[in-house]
Design an enzyme around this catalytic site. Sequence first.
Site, mmCIF file in Angstrom:
data_model
loop_
_atom_site.group_PDB
_atom_site.id
_atom_site.type_symbol
_atom_site.label_atom_id
_atom_site.label_comp_id
_atom_site.label_asym_id
_atom_site.label_seq_id
_atom_site.Cartn_x
_atom_site.Cartn_y
_atom_site.Cartn_z
ATOM 1 N N ARG A 121 -10.661 -10.963 2.207
ATOM 2 C CA ARG A 121 -11.578 -12.199 1.408
ATOM 3 C C ARG A 121 -11.040 -13.755 1.567
ATOM 4 N NH1 ARG A 121 -11.925 -8.896 -3.729
ATOM 5 N NH2 ARG A 121 -11.752 -7.185 -2.020
ATOM 6 N N LYS A 127 0.829 -1.255 0.050
ATOM 7 C CA LYS A 127 -0.117 -0.024 -0.032
ATOM 8 C C LYS A 127 0.750 1.177 0.114
ATOM 9 C CE LYS A 127 -3.890 -1.843 2.833
ATOM 10 N NZ LYS A 127 -4.904 -1.788 1.958
HETATM 11 N N1 BES Z 1 -8.006 -3.604 4.692
HETATM 12 C C1 BES Z 1 -8.117 -3.307 3.449
HETATM 13 C C2 BES Z 1 -9.661 -2.423 3.083
HETATM 14 C C3 BES Z 1 -9.758 -1.156 3.875
HETATM 15 C C4 BES Z 1 -9.361 0.076 3.281
HETATM 16 C C5 BES Z 1 -10.180 -0.968 5.494
HETATM 17 C C6 BES Z 1 -9.685 1.152 3.965
HETATM 18 C C7 BES Z 1 -10.314 0.081 5.711
HETATM 19 C C8 BES Z 1 -9.920 1.112 5.075
HETATM 20 C C9 BES Z 1 -8.429 -4.412 2.329
HETATM 21 O O1 BES Z 1 -7.597 -5.257 2.634
HETATM 22 C C10 BES Z 1 -7.749 -3.914 1.096
HETATM 23 O O2 BES Z 1 -6.660 -3.693 0.924
HETATM 24 N N2 BES Z 1 -8.749 -3.619 0.076
HETATM 25 C C11 BES Z 1 -8.252 -3.439 -1.079
HETATM 26 C C12 BES Z 1 -8.734 -4.328 -2.121
HETATM 27 C C13 BES Z 1 -8.243 -4.030 -3.665
HETATM 28 C C14 BES Z 1 -6.975 -4.452 -3.758
HETATM 29 C C15 BES Z 1 -9.054 -5.046 -4.691
HETATM 30 C C16 BES Z 1 -8.869 -2.139 -1.204
HETATM 31 O O3 BES Z 1 -10.005 -1.882 -1.029
HETATM 32 O O4 BES Z 1 -8.244 -1.243 -1.949
HETATM 33 MG MG MG Z 2 -5.666 -5.217 1.849
#
Ligand code: BES
Ligand code: MG
Length: 464
Positions: free
Chosen positions: A320, A246
Site C-alpha cells: 500500500r 514473515k
Molecule cells: N504481499 C502481502 C499480501 C499477501 C499475502 C499476498 C498472502 C499473497 C498471499 C502483503 O504485503 C502483506 O504482507 N500484507 C500483510 C499486511 C498486514 C501486515 C497488515 C498481511 O496480509 O498479512
Molecule cells: Mg507484505
Amino acid sequence: MKIKALQTKAHTEVLVINKFENEKTSSELVNTYVVEKDKFEGKFGQTYLIHTLGKEEADKILVVGFGKREEFDDNKMREAVSKAIKKLNQIKAKNAIFDFDVNCDYGKSAAIGAMIADYAYDKYKSEKVHHLDEISFTKFSQEEIDKGVIFGEAMKFTRDLANTPAQIATPAKLAEIAKSFNGIETKIYEKEEIEKMGMGAYLAVGQGSVNTPRFIHMKYTGMNPKKRIAIIGKGICFDSGGLDIKPASSMLTMKDDMSGAACVLGVMQALVKLKPEIEVHGIIAACENMPSGSSYKPGDILTAKNGKTIEVDNTDAEGRLTLADALCYACELDVDEVIDIATLTGACMVALGTVASGIMGNNEQLIKDLIKTAESSGEKYWQMPMFKEYFNSMKSDIADMKNTGSRYGGASAAGLFLQNFVTDNVKWAHIDIAGTAYLEKPQNEFIAGATGAGVRTLLNYVTK
Ligand code: BES
Ligand code: MG
Ligand code: ZN
C-alpha cells in the site's frame, strides 16, 4: 502450440467432438459404443477417449461432455477445451482437430482455454513437459482464434514472469522488460529521480535492498483514443516482510508479490497487437521489501507524493505504501480512470480464498463494469465494503495515518488507506489478487503457480 481454423476435416491423430446431454454426437461410432453401450451422458466436463481401429478418419476420438445446450456459453467452452487439452497432453498427442457441434464463433474462448491448459513452467526442469504441436477448430474463424491467442499469450507472459524466481525478476529486470516493448513509450525512473518526485512512501519500502527500485511508466496510445486509463500493478519483487519479517511458510511464495506488475506488463504488450482506440498508462513502482541495516523501521514517518504522512506500523504492509505514491502519480496524468491491481492483503485471501479477487473503489459504475467484465472473461471479482469505520484503527497520533491497524477487516482497511492517495475527481478501482494470483494446488484449468490473474479482465475492459 499452433492454433488454426480449419475449413475441411482432414485425417488427424485425435478428433475431439462434443456431446450435449440428451443429444446425439456427430459420430456414429461414438453414438453406438460410447453413448448407447457405455452410457456416456455428456455431463459438463466428462471426457471419453476411444480408439477408432481405423473405422474413422482419426486414430482416436475424444468426446467432451458439454452439459445442457441451453446452459452452454463462452466460459463453458473455455473450460471444455481446457479439459480436452489436458487429456490430449496426457496421452502425448501431437495433433488434434476439434469438430464441435455449435453454432456460435467461440474461437476466442476456445483458444484461451487451450493456451491456459497447455501452460507449463518447465524452464528449469531437465525433463520438459509434453506439448501439442498443432490443434485446429472446424467451426471457428481464424479472426476470433487469433484474438484468443493474443489473450493466451498475454496470460502466458504474465504467468511466466510471476513464476520467475525473485533472484531474476528484480526491479531492474521489470524495467528492462518494459523498455523492450515495441509500440509502447516507456520511461524508467531510478532512485534519485524517484526522490525528486517526492515518493517517500515507495522509496522507504525499497531502501533495505541492494536491488534498487525502478519506477516504470509505460504508455500505449491507440488511434483516436476515446478514453484515458491508468493501470497500476503492485511490483514487490520479493516481500520478505522487511524488519517485521514473515514466518518461513508465509514467505515461501512471495516472489509472486509482483503479480500485479506482471499483469500490467502482460496487458501492455498485448495492447500493441490488439490496437484498441484508447490511451493506457501502465505504471509499476517496483522494489524489494527486505530486512537489512538500511531498511525502513516500524515507527518511521514517511511522506507520500501528495504530502500526506504515514506512520509505519508494520513494514510488511508495504504494498500500500508503494501504491500510495503510484496512485498519486497516476492521478496527476489527467486520466479518466485509474485501476490498481495488487497482491495486497492476506485478509482478502482469507475472505475470498483462491476463487475470487476483491474489488473496491470510489465509483460504483466502474466497479460494476469490472465485475461484469471479469465474469464474462472467466474471472471472479467480489466487491468488498469501504465503510469508513474500517479506517478507525489506522488513525495515528503523530502522522496523518498508520499503514496498518486492526487484525480484522484487512482487505477493506487497505482499500481505505489507498483512497487517501486518489484524487476525488478520478474514478478509481482497486483489485486485490492476493488469493487468486498464485495457486499452491491446481484449480480448474490452472496448474499450481501463477495464474495470470487480471490479464483477461483488464484486456477485455480496455478493448471493449
Ligand atoms: N504481499 C502481502 C499480501 C499477501 C499475502 C499476498 C498472502 C499473497 C498471499 C502483503 O504485503 C502483506 O504482507 N500484507 C500483510 C499486511 C498486514 C501486515 C497488515 C498481511 O496480509 O498479512
Ligand atoms: Mg507484505
Ligand atoms: Zn506484499
